[in-house]
Design a protein around this motif. Structure first.
Motif, mmCIF file in Angstrom:
data_model
loop_
_atom_site.group_PDB
_atom_site.id
_atom_site.type_symbol
_atom_site.label_atom_id
_atom_site.label_comp_id
_atom_site.label_asym_id
_atom_site.label_seq_id
_atom_site.Cartn_x
_atom_site.Cartn_y
_atom_site.Cartn_z
ATOM 1 N N PRO A 145 -54.397 7.139 20.464
ATOM 2 C CA PRO A 145 -53.038 6.163 19.165
ATOM 3 C C PRO A 145 -54.612 4.975 19.082
ATOM 4 N N ARG A 146 -56.064 4.516 19.584
ATOM 5 C CA ARG A 146 -56.835 4.352 19.391
ATOM 6 C C ARG A 146 -57.864 4.768 17.466
ATOM 7 N N ILE A 147 -57.407 6.488 18.272
ATOM 8 C CA ILE A 147 -57.447 6.554 16.384
ATOM 9 C C ILE A 147 -55.975 6.891 15.363
ATOM 10 N N SER A 148 -56.854 6.431 14.088
ATOM 11 C CA SER A 148 -55.594 6.646 13.081
ATOM 12 C C SER A 148 -56.394 8.278 12.191
ATOM 13 N N TRP A 149 -54.934 9.233 13.296
ATOM 14 C CA TRP A 149 -55.405 10.396 12.676
ATOM 15 C C TRP A 149 -54.878 10.886 11.373
ATOM 16 N N ASP A 150 -54.096 10.256 11.173
ATOM 17 C CA ASP A 150 -53.594 10.493 9.392
ATOM 18 C C ASP A 150 -54.569 9.927 8.562
ATOM 19 N N ARG A 151 -55.647 9.086 8.839
ATOM 20 C CA ARG A 151 -56.704 8.531 7.389
ATOM 21 C C ARG A 151 -58.259 9.520 8.339
ATOM 22 N N LEU A 152 -57.643 10.379 9.220
ATOM 23 C CA LEU A 152 -58.786 11.021 10.101
ATOM 24 C C LEU A 152 -59.134 12.216 9.298
ATOM 25 N N LEU A 153 -57.261 13.007 8.914
ATOM 26 C CA LEU A 153 -57.311 13.559 7.533
ATOM 27 C C LEU A 153 -57.238 13.659 6.546
ATOM 28 N N PHE A 154 -57.277 12.358 6.209
ATOM 29 C CA PHE A 154 -57.570 11.913 4.614
ATOM 30 C C PHE A 154 -58.751 12.650 4.380
ATOM 31 N N SER A 155 -59.655 11.552 5.441
ATOM 32 C CA SER A 155 -61.596 11.953 5.222
ATOM 33 C C SER A 155 -62.099 13.369 5.488
ATOM 34 N N ALA A 156 -61.197 13.988 5.762
ATOM 35 C CA ALA A 156 -61.670 15.025 6.099
ATOM 36 C C ALA A 156 -61.038 15.674 4.516
ATOM 37 N N LYS A 157 -60.067 15.705 4.215
ATOM 38 C CA LYS A 157 -59.440 16.526 3.162
ATOM 39 C C LYS A 157 -60.568 15.438 1.547
ATOM 40 N N GLU A 158 -61.341 14.550 1.592
ATOM 41 C CA GLU A 158 -62.441 14.021 0.669
ATOM 42 C C GLU A 158 -63.296 14.668 1.320
ATOM 43 N N ALA A 159 -63.689 14.669 2.072
ATOM 44 C CA ALA A 159 -65.080 15.364 2.676
ATOM 45 C C ALA A 159 -64.900 16.920 1.779
ATOM 46 N N VAL A 160 -63.837 18.023 2.165
ATOM 47 C CA VAL A 160 -63.633 18.951 1.522
ATOM 48 C C VAL A 160 -63.886 19.096 0.315
ATOM 49 N N TYR A 161 -63.691 18.128 -0.359
ATOM 50 C CA TYR A 161 -63.263 17.972 -1.877
ATOM 51 C C TYR A 161 -64.695 17.839 -2.186
ATOM 52 N N LYS A 162 -65.709 17.411 -1.470
ATOM 53 C CA LYS A 162 -67.221 16.072 -1.562
ATOM 54 C C LYS A 162 -68.282 17.370 -1.750
ATOM 55 N N ALA A 163 -67.499 18.921 -0.896
ATOM 56 C CA ALA A 163 -68.716 20.340 -0.496
ATOM 57 C C ALA A 163 -68.810 21.345 -0.842
ATOM 58 N N TRP A 164 -66.791 21.030 -1.246
ATOM 59 C CA TRP A 164 -65.861 22.310 -2.822
ATOM 60 C C TRP A 164 -67.100 22.351 -4.078
ATOM 61 N N PHE A 165 -66.728 20.992 -4.815
ATOM 62 C CA PHE A 165 -67.109 20.802 -5.860
ATOM 63 C C PHE A 165 -68.327 20.946 -6.519
ATOM 64 N N PRO A 166 -69.401 21.077 -5.747
ATOM 65 C CA PRO A 166 -71.185 21.393 -6.217
ATOM 66 C C PRO A 166 -71.120 22.735 -6.619
ATOM 67 N N LEU A 167 -70.144 23.519 -5.169
ATOM 68 C CA LEU A 167 -70.298 25.561 -5.568
ATOM 69 C C LEU A 167 -69.556 25.726 -7.153
ATOM 70 N N ARG A 169 -67.728 23.304 -9.401
ATOM 71 C CA ARG A 169 -66.712 22.253 -10.266
ATOM 72 C C ARG A 169 -66.127 22.460 -10.878
ATOM 73 N N ARG A 170 -64.979 22.608 -10.108
ATOM 74 C CA ARG A 170 -63.115 23.188 -9.536
ATOM 75 C C ARG A 170 -62.543 22.077 -8.712
ATOM 76 N N TRP A 171 -62.118 21.188 -9.657
ATOM 77 C CA TRP A 171 -60.792 20.194 -9.528
ATOM 78 C C TRP A 171 -60.386 20.601 -7.332
ATOM 79 N N LEU A 172 -60.128 20.440 -6.624
ATOM 80 C CA LEU A 172 -59.466 21.003 -4.475
ATOM 81 C C LEU A 172 -58.457 19.592 -5.462
ATOM 82 N N GLY A 173 -56.956 20.250 -4.964
ATOM 83 C CA GLY A 173 -55.941 19.285 -4.651
ATOM 84 C C GLY A 173 -56.194 19.209 -3.122
ATOM 85 N N PHE A 174 -55.205 17.567 -2.579
ATOM 86 C CA PHE A 174 -54.891 17.258 -1.191
ATOM 87 C C PHE A 174 -53.963 18.728 -0.847
ATOM 88 N N GLU A 175 -53.569 19.043 -1.434
ATOM 89 C CA GLU A 175 -52.230 20.148 -0.684
ATOM 90 C C GLU A 175 -53.769 22.095 -0.776
#
Length: 239
Positions: A145-167, A169-175
């Motif tokens: 419980p020391r780690i906010s795993w829901d926040r980690l998921l959110f952060s990972a998906k933000e990193a995914v979008y940042k890696a995806w977009f330069p390749l 030039r398209r939007w990528l939703g959380f879903e």
């Protein structure tokens, strides 16, 4: 405050072989280029601090690659426009700013994100996750419980979008991506549910100094697998 001299870098924990610079306190004495300053004419003080300090990190990181200072302006959908031949990613949250850069000859794309190690606000998890993700979050939360795993998921998906977009030039939703985590290895994998040049990303994560930090690095020159759409998701452009 910045960490003590000699303290390990948080960004180095997730990107050990990429040039990264981070700050734990704002430096408003860094001069901005006129084009950057023009973007802040109506900004509140918080935005000015974030913008200025993260660009100070970017200039320092680019300097380590012998790239001269230049304006780093937002482009399409706010993605930063990097100097020719450079890929990079920036992030900021309360008490932390960071930038990672690399040469395009070595790295195809980068994505980094930092968040406070605190649970997401009520209702946000349902918006950014699917049932399978919520299941592993609940299990890992019981185990640690020391780690906010829901926040980690959110952060990972933000990193995914940042890696995806330069390749793409398209939007990528959380879903449009489903994430699984390997807590023992401190890695995560994102499977993309839309068609594109890659089928997914593998990244690293860490929890340190009250932060959750995630990062993705794709090396240049390696084959990128073509996506096979996930079950129940027809091929087509992302929304």
């Amino acid at each position: 405050m910045n960490p003590p001299a000699g303290a390990p870098s948080v960004i180095a924990e997730v990107l050990p072989d990429v040039v990264g610079v981070e700050a734990f306190a704002d430096d408003l004495d860094v001069p901005l280029f006129p084009e950057e300053e023009a973007l802040l004419t109506r900004s509140v003080e918080k935005r000015r601090r974030e913008f200025t300090t993260v660009r100070a990190c970017a200039r320092a990181a680019l300097g380590r690659l012998d790239v001269p200072p230049s304006p780093i302006l937002p482009g399409l959908r706010g993605a930063p426009i990097w100097p020719s031949g450079i890929v990079g990613s920036m992030t900021h949250c309360d008490g932390y700013r960071a930038c990672a850069v690399a040469r395009k000859t070595e790295v195809l794309t980068l994505g980094i994100d930092a968040e406070p190690n605190r649970p997401l606000p009520d209702g946000v998890l349902d918006t950014v996750s699917d049932a399978a993700e919520r299941a592993w979050i609940a299990g890992l939360l019981r185990a640690d419980p020391r780690i906010s795993w829901d926040r980690l998921l959110f952060s990972a998906k933000e990193a995914v979008y940042k890696a995806w977009f330069p390749l793409t030039r398209r939007w990528l939703g959380f879903e449009d991506a489903t994430v699984t985590v390997r807590p023992d290895e401190r890695t995560f994998h994102a499977r993309l549910l839309v068609d594109g040049p890659v089928s997914g990303f593998t990244g690293r994560w860490t929890v340190s100094r009250g932060l959750v930090v995630t990062a993705i690095r794709v090396l240049a020159g390696r084959p990128t697998p073509i996506l096979r759409p996930g079950p129940g998701r027809p091929p087509g452009p992302s929304l």
